[in-house]
Every structure is written in C-alpha cells, then in structure tokens.
Motif scaffolding. Sequence first.
Motif, PDB file in Angstrom:
ATOM      1  N   SER A 105       0.839  -1.201   0.000  1.00 37.39           N
ATOM      2  CA  SER A 105       0.000   0.000   0.000  1.00 37.39           C
ATOM      3  C   SER A 105       0.868   1.243   0.000  1.00 37.39           C
ATOM      4  O   SER A 105       2.092   1.172   0.193  1.00 37.39           O
ATOM      5  N   GLY A 106       0.209   2.399  -0.139  1.00 43.88           N
ATOM      6  CA  GLY A 106       0.921   3.660  -0.093  1.00 43.88           C
ATOM      7  C   GLY A 106       1.489   3.952   1.275  1.00 43.88           C
ATOM      8  O   GLY A 106       2.628   4.437   1.399  1.00 43.88           O
ATOM      9  N   VAL A 110       5.442   4.617   2.154  1.00 37.19           N
ATOM     10  CA  VAL A 110       5.956   5.771   2.899  1.00 37.19           C
ATOM     11  C   VAL A 110       6.686   5.303   4.150  1.00 37.19           C
ATOM     12  O   VAL A 110       7.770   5.810   4.484  1.00 37.19           O
ATOM     13  N   GLU A 111       6.101   4.337   4.854  1.00 32.69           N
ATOM     14  CA  GLU A 111       6.741   3.805   6.059  1.00 32.69           C
ATOM     15  C   GLU A 111       8.118   3.243   5.729  1.00 32.69           C
ATOM     16  O   GLU A 111       9.091   3.452   6.466  1.00 32.69           O
ATOM     17  N   SER A 112       8.214   2.558   4.604  1.00 33.82           N
ATOM     18  CA  SER A 112       9.502   2.025   4.156  1.00 33.82           C
ATOM     19  C   SER A 112      10.495   3.155   3.905  1.00 33.82           C
ATOM     20  O   SER A 112      11.687   3.052   4.238  1.00 33.82           O
ATOM     21  N   GLY A 145       4.012   5.836  11.664  1.00 36.03           N
ATOM     22  CA  GLY A 145       5.052   6.642  11.041  1.00 36.03           C
ATOM     23  C   GLY A 145       4.488   7.591  10.009  1.00 36.03           C
ATOM     24  O   GLY A 145       4.798   8.789  10.003  1.00 36.03           O
ATOM     25  N   SER A 146       3.645   7.077   9.120  1.00 36.38           N
ATOM     26  CA  SER A 146       3.120   7.912   8.032  1.00 36.38           C
ATOM     27  C   SER A 146       2.117   8.943   8.535  1.00 36.38           C
ATOM     28  O   SER A 146       2.019  10.031   7.971  1.00 36.38           O
ATOM     29  N   ILE A 147       1.386   8.639   9.601  1.00 40.59           N
ATOM     30  CA  ILE A 147       0.435   9.618  10.132  1.00 40.59           C
ATOM     31  C   ILE A 147       1.185  10.722  10.885  1.00 40.59           C
ATOM     32  O   ILE A 147       0.750  11.874  10.918  1.00 40.59           O
ATOM     33  N   CYS A 249      11.367   7.360  -3.756  1.00 43.55           N
ATOM     34  CA  CYS A 249      10.017   7.639  -4.246  1.00 43.55           C
ATOM     35  C   CYS A 249       9.066   6.548  -3.768  1.00 43.55           C
ATOM     36  O   CYS A 249       9.341   5.352  -3.961  1.00 43.55           O
ATOM     37  N   ALA A 250       7.953   6.947  -3.152  1.00 45.66           N
ATOM     38  CA  ALA A 250       6.925   6.008  -2.712  1.00 45.66           C
ATOM     39  C   ALA A 250       5.813   5.936  -3.751  1.00 45.66           C
ATOM     40  O   ALA A 250       5.313   6.962  -4.201  1.00 45.66           O
ATOM     41  N   LEU A 251       5.441   4.711  -4.145  1.00 49.29           N
ATOM     42  CA  LEU A 251       4.390   4.475  -5.133  1.00 49.29           C
ATOM     43  C   LEU A 251       3.343   3.522  -4.578  1.00 49.29           C
ATOM     44  O   LEU A 251       3.617   2.718  -3.692  1.00 49.29           O
TER      45      LEU A 251
END
Length: 401
Positions: A105-106, A110-112, A145-147, A249-251
């Motif tokens: 997922s997105g 992003v977390e990665s 992390g992403s939030i 880059c996050a995809l």
Amino acid sequence: MTKTENIIERGQQTVMNTYGRFPYVFEKGDGVYLYDKEGKKYLDFVAGIAVNSLGYGNPRLLRRLQEQMERCMHTSNLYWIEAQVALAERLTEKSCFDKVFFCNSGAEAVESSLKLARKYGDLTSNGERYEIITMENSFHGRTFGSITATGQQKYQKGLGPLLPGIRYAKYNDFDSVLEQVHDHTCAILLEPVQGEGGLIPATSEFMQKIRALCDERDMLMMVDEVQTGIGRCGTLFAHEQFGIEPDVCALAKGLGGGFPIGAMLAKDKAAAAFHPGDHASTFGGNPMASTAGLAVLEEIEAQNLTENARTVGAYLHSQAETLAAKYPAHIKGVRGLGLMQGIVLNNPDELLTIRLEAGKRGLLIISAGHDVLRMVPPLIIETKHIDEAMSILDEAFAALG
C-alpha cells in the motif's frame, strides 16, 4: 428493502465504523463506468481514489492476472519471484532509480521510506542524524510513522503521543524548510502535488531548491508519489515535470490498476542502507501484485496514457474553469496537474451537497482538503466523458441556487 439497502444494513452491523460511506453498492464496472446493484450507471471520476488507472475490465490486466492465479498466487520473499524482478526492472528502466522494495500500500511505501531515511542518517552520521522534515497540509498514510509524517492535525487527533523525529515546514516556502533543517536532519519528504491537502502542486523553484539543499547537506530527498505517480499527472512520475531527481520515491495506487501493491524506489546511495533483516513484507511484490503492476505499465505504454493524461487533463482543467466562470458565487478556482484536478469551492459546506447531487445524476466525485472537489478519473478517460461530467456538475451547481 432494495439490494443496496440490505447490504448497507448488514454492513452497519458487522463492519467497523471507520468510513463516512456513501449509499452505493457497486455490482460491476466497464471502462470508465460503474453499475450499482439496481443497475444504475455512474461515470466514475473517483477511480477507487486514483487507483483504477485502466478503468474497469481491461483485457490485458484481467488475462494476465487470471493466468498468474492459475500458476501460483504466493510464495513469499524467501525466494526470487520472476514477475517481481521483471517489474523492478521495468520501474528502474523508466525512472532515475536503481532499486525497488515492494509492499502492499501507499502507507507501507511511505513507512519504508521513513525507515530507509533513518537507516541512511544513522549510517552516515554515527546515529546523529534521524529527523525528517515533511510539509504542513501533507498526507502520507495511516500507520504511526506515516500519520506522524502527515502534516494535518485532523488525522492525528486522539493518536498522541506521535512518533518523535518529524518536523513540519510550509509547502512551497523554502525559507520555512531552511528554518527546520539542522544537524539532526537526514531527509525531506514531500508530495509533488499535495493530494488530500487540496490538490496543490509544488512549484518547480521549490522542488529544485529542496534538491540542491539535500545535495549540499547529504540528506535524502524523498517524494510521495502514491497518488501522483504512474501517469496520473501526465508523466510516469510527477517529479519529472519539476526537473529534479529524488533519492527515494513512494508508489502505490495506480501501479496495480486495482490490485493492492506498493513500492519504494531508491537510488543506490540510499538503497544501500538496507540489509537483510532491516525491512520486509510477507505479501510485498507477490506474483499476483507484480503481474498486475507489469500489465498496468505495459498498457500505459501501449495506449500512451501519459499523453492522454496530459491532453485530456488539460481539457478537464479548461472545462472546469468554464464551469467556475459560470458559478463564481460557488467556485473559487481550479487547480491540479494532468488527470488530478480540483474545483475549489468558496463555501466548504457545499462539498457534500455537490457530491450527493452529482451522484443522483450519475457522477461519482470525491473531495480533497476542506474545500475541493477532486477529479481523478481513470487514465483512459476521453473528452466526451469530460463533457458528460461537466454537464452533470453544471446541474449540481445550478441546484444550489
């Protein structure tokens, strides 16, 4: 009780209440249209929230998934997966990046990216650099992390304390970014177009200055292209339009054409910070997801859908501006990039009404930020569909009085 009402009633009893759902239950899709349980037809300007890049029923995607499902659905990343390798090759050939990590997922992509940035900062400074700068009004996902990286308090309410090590700067304000940078900074994360924040494009000057700053300070420039990537904005990656090459880059979203997949792409200098055991994903890049990603990229190239996103996106923008000129009391303006366009309203309270009025007339549309009608149709959309959508929105705005 209709079929739709029955499903909604059953869902309210058993499905956790985490979405403000609209009263639709869809039975099937075809091209750029969805059909509900009662057979009503809807022009889809949501595309699964910028996910269904090829629309519905694409023959190549369906055939390839069926063939792969019959062979093998999952083996895990303990072994090499041919389709995953092929997709990684395709993504790196078409970009400035060297390596790919696959997830689901997105938010995971992003977390990665956040974890990679921390590892990079640790390895290049003996643990002294760990802070990441993100932008106010951004959106990066729902994991902790992403939030935390998301620069909007409304998404963080009730979740504190958030993770440490994130600092926020103003989007398109380089001086604000400079104020946040110090000896502990290891990376800067931003969206080429702020999606959930209201479809706000970055300026080329801002992106280029961020790139130069990251080069000067040996920080990673990371872009969240979960929504903007895979042709949505008129190039395969939106950052290409700003004259810069990010480090990470996050995809996700459009990469699978409806099948769940996420990916983090990175240049070698960043990717080298990860070693076996540093990060993993059980389902990431599984044969089904990788096959979907390959089919999507092949179809985008075969149909020249990036060009379609540019030309039809420009037409959508111009037609929306015509609508704005007709309803200045309701519409403030239009902004966006490619097939990621937004109609900015004067009165945010009218967002829900417009969406419902459009839905009654057979158009699915969503919001972004607090005052924007978001239009992210499938990349196969044609000008005739734009005309159909604008006609419906014309009626919807007229209904406001």
